[in-house]
Motif scaffolding. Structure first.
Motif, PDB file in Angstrom:
ATOM      1  N   HIS A 141       2.130   1.774  -3.460  1.00  0.00           N
ATOM      2  CA  HIS A 141       1.099   2.325  -4.343  1.00  0.00           C
ATOM      3  C   HIS A 141       0.939   3.828  -4.124  1.00  0.00           C
ATOM      4  O   HIS A 141       0.790   4.595  -5.088  1.00  0.00           O
ATOM      5  CB  HIS A 141      -0.243   1.626  -4.092  1.00  0.00           C
ATOM      6  CG  HIS A 141      -0.309   0.242  -4.650  1.00  0.00           C
ATOM      7  ND1 HIS A 141       0.591  -0.234  -5.575  1.00  0.00           N
ATOM      8  CD2 HIS A 141      -1.198  -0.777  -4.412  1.00  0.00           C
ATOM      9  CE1 HIS A 141       0.280  -1.485  -5.884  1.00  0.00           C
ATOM     10  NE2 HIS A 141      -0.791  -1.833  -5.190  1.00  0.00           N
ATOM     11  N   THR A 142       0.950   4.258  -2.880  1.00  0.00           N
ATOM     12  CA  THR A 142       0.839   5.687  -2.589  1.00  0.00           C
ATOM     13  C   THR A 142       2.023   6.442  -3.170  1.00  0.00           C
ATOM     14  O   THR A 142       1.851   7.525  -3.767  1.00  0.00           O
ATOM     15  CB  THR A 142       0.759   5.923  -1.075  1.00  0.00           C
ATOM     16  OG1 THR A 142      -0.387   5.244  -0.554  1.00  0.00           O
ATOM     17  CG2 THR A 142       0.648   7.411  -0.758  1.00  0.00           C
ATOM     18  N   LEU A 202      -5.212   7.427  -2.805  1.00  0.00           N
ATOM     19  CA  LEU A 202      -4.362   6.317  -2.376  1.00  0.00           C
ATOM     20  C   LEU A 202      -3.833   6.549  -0.963  1.00  0.00           C
ATOM     21  O   LEU A 202      -3.763   5.612  -0.145  1.00  0.00           O
ATOM     22  CB  LEU A 202      -3.202   6.137  -3.348  1.00  0.00           C
ATOM     23  CG  LEU A 202      -3.539   5.494  -4.695  1.00  0.00           C
ATOM     24  CD1 LEU A 202      -2.350   5.577  -5.646  1.00  0.00           C
ATOM     25  CD2 LEU A 202      -3.958   4.038  -4.506  1.00  0.00           C
ATOM     26  N   ARG A 245      -4.654   4.289   2.234  1.00  0.00           N
ATOM     27  CA  ARG A 245      -3.556   3.688   2.995  1.00  0.00           C
ATOM     28  C   ARG A 245      -3.722   3.974   4.485  1.00  0.00           C
ATOM     29  O   ARG A 245      -3.518   3.090   5.331  1.00  0.00           O
ATOM     30  CB  ARG A 245      -2.218   4.240   2.510  1.00  0.00           C
ATOM     31  CG  ARG A 245      -0.999   3.565   3.143  1.00  0.00           C
ATOM     32  CD  ARG A 245       0.262   4.346   2.872  1.00  0.00           C
ATOM     33  NE  ARG A 245       0.236   5.627   3.571  1.00  0.00           N
ATOM     34  CZ  ARG A 245       0.537   5.785   4.870  1.00  0.00           C
ATOM     35  NH1 ARG A 245       0.855   4.730   5.615  1.00  0.00           N
ATOM     36  NH2 ARG A 245       0.498   6.976   5.419  1.00  0.00           N
ATOM     37  N   ARG A 274       0.832  -1.206   0.000  1.00  0.00           N
ATOM     38  CA  ARG A 274       0.000   0.000   0.000  1.00  0.00           C
ATOM     39  C   ARG A 274       0.868   1.258   0.000  1.00  0.00           C
ATOM     40  O   ARG A 274       0.572   2.239  -0.683  1.00  0.00           O
ATOM     41  CB  ARG A 274      -0.942  -0.007   1.218  1.00  0.00           C
ATOM     42  CG  ARG A 274      -2.054  -1.026   1.132  1.00  0.00           C
ATOM     43  CD  ARG A 274      -3.088  -0.782   2.215  1.00  0.00           C
ATOM     44  NE  ARG A 274      -2.541  -1.019   3.559  1.00  0.00           N
ATOM     45  CZ  ARG A 274      -2.628  -2.176   4.216  1.00  0.00           C
ATOM     46  NH1 ARG A 274      -3.224  -3.223   3.637  1.00  0.00           N
ATOM     47  NH2 ARG A 274      -2.140  -2.300   5.430  1.00  0.00           N
TER      48      ARG A 274
END
Length: 243
Positions: A133-134, A206, A210, A130
Motif C-alpha cells: 500500500h505504501t 501510508l 506502516r 502494508r
C-alpha cells in the motif's frame, strides 16, 4: 454669421430689383427676409436632427459591439486536462479513497494491537500488504506529479490564447467572457494542486501508518517470544560426562 447672411441676401435683392415702378410695388423685401430666416432655421433644425440620428446610430453600434459574444471557449480543454488527474486518483491502488472501505481496511491492516489468536504468518502477510500500500501510494503521487507537469504545457497554451482573446475583444461582453475563462483556468489549476497535494499527503500518511503497525507487530513478536510463563534462565550444561 446670421447677420452677415441676412445682409448679403438683402443686398442681392435690392441689386436685382428691376427699375420699373410697377414691379417695385409688388415685391416685399421684409417678407422675403423673414422667409429666408425661416428657411435657415429649418435647415439648422434638420442638421441637428441628422446629428442626433447619427449619434443614436453610433450608440446602437456600440451596444451591438458590447453585446457580441466571444466565439471562443476553453472550458472543454480545461475539463479534459482535469479529467486526466481525476483518472489517476480513480486508478490508485491500495487503500480505497472512500471513507467506509478505507476505515474497514485500515482497522484490519493497522490494528492498535494484535490479538493472541492472530498467527505469525497472518502478521507477516499483513506487513507485506502494508508495504505494498505504501509503495502504491508513492507510485500514485509520482504519477500525479508527472501528469501535472504535462498539464502545465497545456495550461500555458490556454493562457496565451485567452490573453490574446481578451486583448482583441471588441466589446464589454467579449472582454468579460475572456476574463471568466481566465478565472476558470485559475480554478482548474487550484483543483489540480489540491489533487496533487492529496496524493502526496496520502503517500506520507501510508508510510507513517506502516511504521506504526510495524512497531506494534515487533512488540507482539517479542511478547510471544518471551512468553507469559517463567522467563528463560541460562544454566551451565555439562559436557563429556563431567560434573
Amino acid at each position: 454669421m446670421k447677420k452677415t447672411l441676412l445682409a448679403t441676401v438683402a443686398a442681392a435683392l435690392f441689386c436685382t430689383l428691376p427699375a420699373a415702378q410697377a414691379q417695385w410695388a409688388v415685391i416685399d423685401p421684409t417678407n422675403l427676409i423673414q422667409n429666408t430666416l425661416t428657411a435657415i432655421r429649418t435647415l439648422e433644425q434638420i442638421n441637428n436632427q441628422v446629428r442626433q440620428l447619427q449619434n443614436e446610430a453610433q450608440m446602437l453600434i456600440n451596444q451591438a459591439r458590447n453585446l457580441t459574444s466571444l466565439d471562443y471557449n476553453v472550458v472543454n480543454r480545461l475539463r479534459s486536462t482535469l479529467a486526466t488527474t481525476e483518472r489517476l486518483i480513480a486508478e490508485a491502488q491500495g487503500l480505497a479513497y472512500d471513507v467506509t472501505n478505507m476505515d474497514r481496511e485500515f482497522a484490519r491492516l493497522y490494528p492498535h494491537e494484535y490479538a493472541a489468536t492472530v498467527s505469525g504468518d497472518r502478521m507477516a502477510q499483513d506487513a507485506r500488504e502494508r508495504w505494498r500500500h505504501t509503495l502504491d501510494g508513492l507510485h500514485t503521487a509520482m504519477r500525479m506529479q508527472a501528469q501535472v507537469s504535462q498539464n502545465l504545457n497545456e495550461d500555458e497554451g490556454v493562457l496565451a490564447d485567452l490573453v490574446g482573446q481578451s486583448q482583441s475583444a471588441t466589446g464589454a461582453l467579449q472582454a468579460m467572457q475572456a476574463t471568466n475563462q481566465l478565472l476558470a483556468l485559475q480554478a482548474k489549476q487550484a483543483i489540480q494542486a489540491q489533487q496533487l497535494q492529496l496524493t502526496q499527503d496520502r503517500a506520507a500518511s501510508l508510510e507513517l501508518a506502516r511504521q506504526a503497525a510495524a512497531t506494534e507487530r515487533a512488540r507482539e513478536v517479542r511478547r510471544r517470544f518471551h512468553g507469559e510463563g517463567t522467563p528463560y534462565t541460562p544454566q551451565t550444561v555439562p559436557f563429556y560426562g563431567g560434573d
